[in-house]
Design a protein around this motif. Structure first.
Motif, PDB file in Angstrom:
ATOM      1  N   ALA A   1       0.993  -1.278   0.159  1.00 22.02           N
ATOM      2  CA  ALA A   1      -0.235   0.119   0.156  1.00 22.02           C
ATOM      3  C   ALA A   1       0.975   1.301   0.252  1.00 22.02           C
ATOM      4  N   ASN A   2       1.954   1.318   0.854  1.00 21.32           N
ATOM      5  CA  ASN A   2       2.861   1.973   0.890  1.00 21.32           C
ATOM      6  C   ASN A   2       3.049   2.880  -0.401  1.00 21.32           C
ATOM      7  N   LEU A   3       4.125   1.294  -1.237  1.00 21.81           N
ATOM      8  CA  LEU A   3       4.378   1.672  -2.340  1.00 21.81           C
ATOM      9  C   LEU A   3       3.806   1.822  -3.490  1.00 21.81           C
ATOM     10  N   GLU A   4       1.694   1.549  -3.583  1.00 19.69           N
ATOM     11  CA  GLU A   4       1.391   2.031  -4.622  1.00 19.69           C
ATOM     12  C   GLU A   4       1.036   3.312  -4.135  1.00 19.69           C
ATOM     13  N   GLN A   5       0.629   3.747  -3.032  1.00 14.14           N
ATOM     14  CA  GLN A   5       0.611   5.404  -2.316  1.00 14.14           C
ATOM     15  C   GLN A   5       1.808   6.206  -3.181  1.00 14.14           C
ATOM     16  N   ALA A   6       2.636   6.421  -3.212  1.00  8.76           N
ATOM     17  CA  ALA A   6       4.156   6.712  -3.740  1.00  8.76           C
ATOM     18  C   ALA A   6       4.070   6.385  -5.062  1.00  8.76           C
ATOM     19  N   ALA A   7       3.336   5.678  -5.907  1.00  6.42           N
ATOM     20  CA  ALA A   7       3.330   5.031  -7.716  1.00  6.42           C
ATOM     21  C   ALA A   7       2.326   6.534  -7.769  1.00  6.42           C
ATOM     22  N   ARG A   8       1.318   6.377  -7.521  1.00 10.01           N
ATOM     23  CA  ARG A   8      -0.314   7.388  -6.834  1.00 10.01           C
ATOM     24  C   ARG A   8      -0.136   8.614  -7.692  1.00 10.01           C
ATOM     25  N   GLY A   9       0.754   9.183  -6.344  1.00  4.53           N
ATOM     26  CA  GLY A   9       0.971  10.309  -6.281  1.00  4.53           C
ATOM     27  C   GLY A   9       2.262  11.283  -6.567  1.00  4.53           C
ATOM     28  N   THR A  10       2.155  12.391  -5.796  1.00  3.73           N
ATOM     29  CA  THR A  10       3.440  13.092  -6.195  1.00  3.73           C
ATOM     30  C   THR A  10       4.834  12.857  -4.926  1.00  3.73           C
ATOM     31  N   HIS A  11       4.456  11.854  -4.833  1.00  5.83           N
ATOM     32  CA  HIS A  11       5.423  11.902  -2.854  1.00  5.83           C
ATOM     33  C   HIS A  11       7.098  11.901  -3.589  1.00  5.83           C
ATOM     34  N   GLY A  12       7.541  12.103  -4.123  1.00  2.46           N
ATOM     35  CA  GLY A  12       9.060  12.332  -4.724  1.00  2.46           C
ATOM     36  C   GLY A  12       9.213  13.921  -5.229  1.00  2.46           C
ATOM     37  N   TRP A  13       8.096  14.794  -5.524  1.00  4.33           N
ATOM     38  CA  TRP A  13       8.229  16.112  -5.458  1.00  4.33           C
ATOM     39  C   TRP A  13       8.146  16.862  -4.304  1.00  4.33           C
ATOM     40  N   ARG A  14       7.308  16.422  -3.279  1.00  3.18           N
ATOM     41  CA  ARG A  14       6.962  16.859  -2.384  1.00  3.18           C
ATOM     42  C   ARG A  14       7.687  16.334  -0.628  1.00  3.18           C
ATOM     43  N   ALA A  15       7.979  15.154  -1.802  1.00  2.00           N
ATOM     44  CA  ALA A  15       9.334  14.407  -0.689  1.00  2.00           C
ATOM     45  C   ALA A  15      10.830  15.592  -0.473  1.00  2.00           C
ATOM     46  N   ALA A  16      11.163  16.090  -2.265  1.00  2.00           N
ATOM     47  CA  ALA A  16      12.364  16.650  -1.674  1.00  2.00           C
ATOM     48  C   ALA A  16      12.233  18.055  -1.369  1.00  2.00           C
ATOM     49  N   LEU A  17      10.596  18.777  -1.659  1.00  2.00           N
ATOM     50  CA  LEU A  17      10.388  19.367  -1.201  1.00  2.00           C
ATOM     51  C   LEU A  17      10.443  19.504   0.772  1.00  2.00           C
ATOM     52  N   SER A  18       9.780  18.888   1.662  1.00  2.00           N
ATOM     53  CA  SER A  18      10.330  18.841   2.964  1.00  2.00           C
ATOM     54  C   SER A  18      11.357  18.848   3.248  1.00  2.00           C
ATOM     55  N   ARG A  19      12.347  18.397   2.782  1.00  2.00           N
ATOM     56  CA  ARG A  19      13.865  18.271   2.988  1.00  2.00           C
ATOM     57  C   ARG A  19      14.442  19.547   2.309  1.00  2.00           C
ATOM     58  N   GLY A  20      13.947  20.347   1.527  1.00  2.00           N
ATOM     59  CA  GLY A  20      15.256  21.513   0.883  1.00  2.00           C
ATOM     60  C   GLY A  20      14.010  22.825   1.405  1.00  2.00           C
ATOM     61  N   SER A  21      13.038  22.794   1.699  1.00  2.00           N
ATOM     62  CA  SER A  21      12.296  23.820   2.554  1.00  2.00           C
ATOM     63  C   SER A  21      11.798  24.652   3.174  1.00  2.00           C
ATOM     64  N   LEU A  22      11.659  23.225   3.641  1.00  2.00           N
ATOM     65  CA  LEU A  22      10.513  23.440   5.475  1.00  2.00           C
ATOM     66  C   LEU A  22      11.500  23.985   6.250  1.00  2.00           C
ATOM     67  N   SER A  23      10.441  24.857   7.473  1.00  2.00           N
ATOM     68  CA  SER A  23      10.923  25.288   9.022  1.00  2.00           C
ATOM     69  C   SER A  23      11.679  24.025   9.723  1.00  2.00           C
ATOM     70  N   PRO A  24      12.272  24.673  10.576  1.00  2.00           N
ATOM     71  CA  PRO A  24      12.375  22.733  11.322  1.00  2.00           C
ATOM     72  C   PRO A  24      11.475  22.512  11.583  1.00  2.00           C
ATOM     73  N   SER A  25      10.533  23.508  12.100  1.00  2.00           N
ATOM     74  CA  SER A  25       9.197  22.969  13.143  1.00  2.00           C
ATOM     75  C   SER A  25       8.208  22.161  12.127  1.00  2.00           C
ATOM     76  N   ALA A  26       7.838  22.991  10.895  1.00  2.00           N
ATOM     77  CA  ALA A  26       7.112  21.837  10.246  1.00  2.00           C
ATOM     78  C   ALA A  26       8.318  20.528   9.763  1.00  2.00           C
ATOM     79  N   ARG A  27       9.501  20.632   9.350  1.00  2.00           N
ATOM     80  CA  ARG A  27       9.638  19.515   9.527  1.00  2.00           C
ATOM     81  C   ARG A  27       9.246  18.353  10.265  1.00  2.00           C
ATOM     82  N   GLU A  28       9.623  19.079  11.521  1.00  2.00           N
ATOM     83  CA  GLU A  28       8.965  18.114  12.736  1.00  2.00           C
ATOM     84  C   GLU A  28       7.595  17.575  12.280  1.00  2.00           C
ATOM     85  N   ARG A  29       7.062  18.281  12.510  1.00  2.00           N
ATOM     86  CA  ARG A  29       5.700  18.109  12.010  1.00  2.00           C
ATOM     87  C   ARG A  29       5.616  16.886  10.768  1.00  2.00           C
ATOM     88  N   VAL A  30       6.553  17.038   9.948  1.00  2.00           N
ATOM     89  CA  VAL A  30       6.264  15.834   9.141  1.00  2.00           C
ATOM     90  C   VAL A  30       6.508  14.515   9.573  1.00  2.00           C
TER      91      VAL A  30
END
Length: 198
Positions: free
Chosen positions: A98-127
């Motif tokens: 199910a996790n892999l299907e969700q990754a394939a269905r959505g925009t996980h890669g793009w959101r994950a890259a955004l999360s790593r590079g652009s979120l504040s420390p507090s936002a990263r903690e919430r993620v």
């Protein structure tokens, strides 16, 4: 009272917030984080600039909403996949798939890259906390399997899932990666009830 565009104030707010997140996603895809300004988001969404802060406190908060947008549906899909199985072994396989299907269905890669590079420390903690809530589903299954070191087992299974999600994000075939991940999980859990794949 301002005119609302839906059947209730709550629906109106939900629709407007969705428009703002849609606008933010479009701007991010077109121009990166530098393109994400209050004025640009308001103009793209067709909402007055002085109104947008009723829906979030800052552009950082809006960025977090973009990154976490797919989480509720993702967690739901994983929980449903687990619930549809009757043994801990098949539930573990369902969690992986199910996790892999969700990754394939959505925009996980793009959101994950955004999360790593652009979120504040507090936002990263919430993620990170959202990820932990997802891992709890796996932890329940592992405990039912009676693994001698459940926390370590969860960490290693999740590492397999995360590595395979990255492969799916990079364009690898979902079925191939999913079969590999289930087989690796079966070997790790040393359970012959998990489905085998050649």
């Amino acid at each position: 009272m301002p005119k609302i565009e839906a059947g209730s104030v709550r629906e109106h707010r939900a629709q407007r917030l969705a428009r703002l997140i849609d606008a933010a996603e479009e701007l991010l895809e077109e121009g990166g984080v530098e393109a994400l300004t209050a004025g640009a988001v308001a103009a793209r969404a067709g909402i007055a600039r002085n109104s947008i802060y009723r829906y979030f406190n800052s552009i950082d908060d809006l960025l977090e909403l973009v990154v976490t947008r797919e989480f509720p549906a993702w967690i739901d899909a994983v929980e449903q996949a687990i619930a549809s199985e009757t043994t801990p072994a098949t539930q573990a396989a369902a969690y992986v798939r199910a996790n892999l299907e969700q990754a394939a269905r959505g925009t996980h890669g793009w959101r994950a890259a955004l999360s790593r590079g652009s979120l504040s420390p507090s936002a990263r903690e919430r993620v990170r906390n959202l990820h932990i809530s997802l891992h709890e589903a796996l932890a329940r299954v592992v405990r039912e399997l009676g693994q001698p070191q459940p926390e370590l087992t969860v960490a290693v299974v999740q590492a397999v899932v995360d590595a395979c999600i990255r492969r799916v994000d990079q364009g690898d075939d979902l079925t191939t990666v999913s079969n590999f991940a289930v087989e690796a999980t079966r070997r790790l859990l040393a359970d012959d009830d998990l489905p085998h794949h050649p």
